[in-house]
Design an enzyme around this catalytic site. Structure first.
Site, PDB file in Angstrom:
ATOM      1  N   PHE A   1       1.198  -1.574  -0.230  1.00  0.00           N
ATOM      2  CA  PHE A   1      -0.231  -0.085  -0.358  1.00  0.00           C
ATOM      3  C   PHE A   1       1.037   1.387  -0.268  1.00  0.00           C
ATOM      4  O   PHE A   1       1.830   1.660   0.590  1.00  0.00           O
ATOM      5  CB  PHE A   1      -0.729   0.008   1.190  1.00  0.00           C
ATOM      6  N   ASP A   2       0.602   2.523  -0.884  1.00  0.00           N
ATOM      7  CA  ASP A   2       0.594   3.767  -0.475  1.00  0.00           C
ATOM      8  C   ASP A   2       0.470   4.234   0.821  1.00  0.00           C
ATOM      9  O   ASP A   2      -0.810   4.109   1.028  1.00  0.00           O
ATOM     10  CB  ASP A   2       0.672   4.364  -2.073  1.00  0.00           C
TER      11      ASP A   2
END
Length: 315
Positions: free
Chosen positions: A178-179
């Site tokens: 995930f960013d």
């Protein structure tokens, strides 16, 4: 509200309880490579497309960008059931398609050919098929159509846009990257950065250090994934999650870590890139899927063969 044209239940797969399962909906163009068929549809129309699909219904479609992700999800289900055969907190996969049931036979046959445990095939005639996501309890929606993704996000469903790309098939366990901002977290700091520059964003983070960052569009999915992750010890878990963010660890990492701790979201590894390209670290992680809101980061991931999904913030 119109009903789906047809929902085909896969009787070879044990049906899950959507109230406890982590339901993932994928479109046909996300899980299979249908680029040639989609081009035919655009150029020659629906009837020619349907004829082509019927004539090739026994020819398996090649895997698409989300294919390896779905396979890894199946691996997690297998490990969960080995640990506890009565477990109900499992992944549940459904395919959402704008195909008619007639042209959709090839989709069903392709899933069967690859041994994909798809519980339902939903063939929807409505232009906005995302209206059915909540009724199926969907926690994540992957599509190759930006309008669909934006509609899903507006409906409060975690969603991302999948581009067709060449993928280096990763091995198990399931690895999800995930960013941070505008993906796991809200885009509040990004907005400050746009308005006041880096110094303004740093000052904002210092002032808000004790306050958790707001929820991002993929938080709900990440939290359910984290819940499943907690069923295993760190060494034996079939799920690994990562945070790869453009934030710097020294100046803006503290609030991010405190937020994850406040949420109770387990992250196996966190990388604070301080604006550096993400491609090299993603190539080392080799995730089954990488979520980011920046198209330049998506491109960098694609360049190293990492399956990528864009979370648009500009719907």
């Amino acid at each position: 509200m119109a009903k789906p044209e047809s929902t085909v239940i896969n009787t070879n797969v044990k049906q899950k309880d959507p109230s406890t399962a982590l339901v993932i909906a994928v479109t046909t163009r996300a899980i299979f490579n249908l680029e040639e068929e989609h081009k035919l549809y655009l150029e020659k129309g629906k009837e020619e497309y349907t004829r082509h699909q019927q004539a090739n219904q026994d020819k398996p479609l090649p895997p698409g960008t989300a294919f390896a992700f779905i396979q890894a999800v199946q691996y997690v289900n297998k490990k969960i059931l080995e640990n506890n055969p009565a477990e109900r907190d499992l992944f549940d996969i459904l395919v959402l398609s704008n195909n008619s049931p007639e042209s959709g036979t090839r989709i069903i046959n392709s899933a069967k050919h690859y041994g994909l445990e798809i519980s339902k095939f939903c063939f929807v005639s409505d232009e906005d098929s995302t209206q059915y996501l909540k009724s199926h309890g969907v926690k994540l929606f992957l599509s190759a159509d930006r309008t669909d993704v934006c509609n899903a996000l507006r409906r409060g469903v975690s969603a991302a846009l999948v581009f067709q790309q060449e993928v280096q098939a990763p091995s198990t366990p399931l690895r999800v990257v995930f960013d941070g901002d505008a993906v796991l977290f809200s885009d509040e700091t990004d907005q400050i950065f746009q308005e006041q520059g880096l110094e303004g964003a740093l000052q904002y983070e210092r002032e808000m250090e004790a306050v958790p960052i707001g929820d991002g569009p993929l938080k709900a999915f990440a939290m359910h994934l984290g819940k499943m992750r907690k069923k295993f010890g760190q060494e034996k878990s079939p799920i690994r999650t990562y945070l790869v963010t453009a934030r710097s660890g020294q100046d803006m990492g503290i609030r991010a870590i405190k937020t994850l701790r406040e949420w109770g979201l387990p992250i196996d590894e966190a990388f604070f890139m301080d604006g550096a390209p993400k491609g090299p670290i993603l190539a080392q992680i080799q995730p089954h899927i990488f979520f980011d809101d920046g198209l330049h980061n998506i491109q960098g991931a694609q360049n190293v063969g990492v399956p990528s999904a864009w979370v648009p913030s500009c719907c």
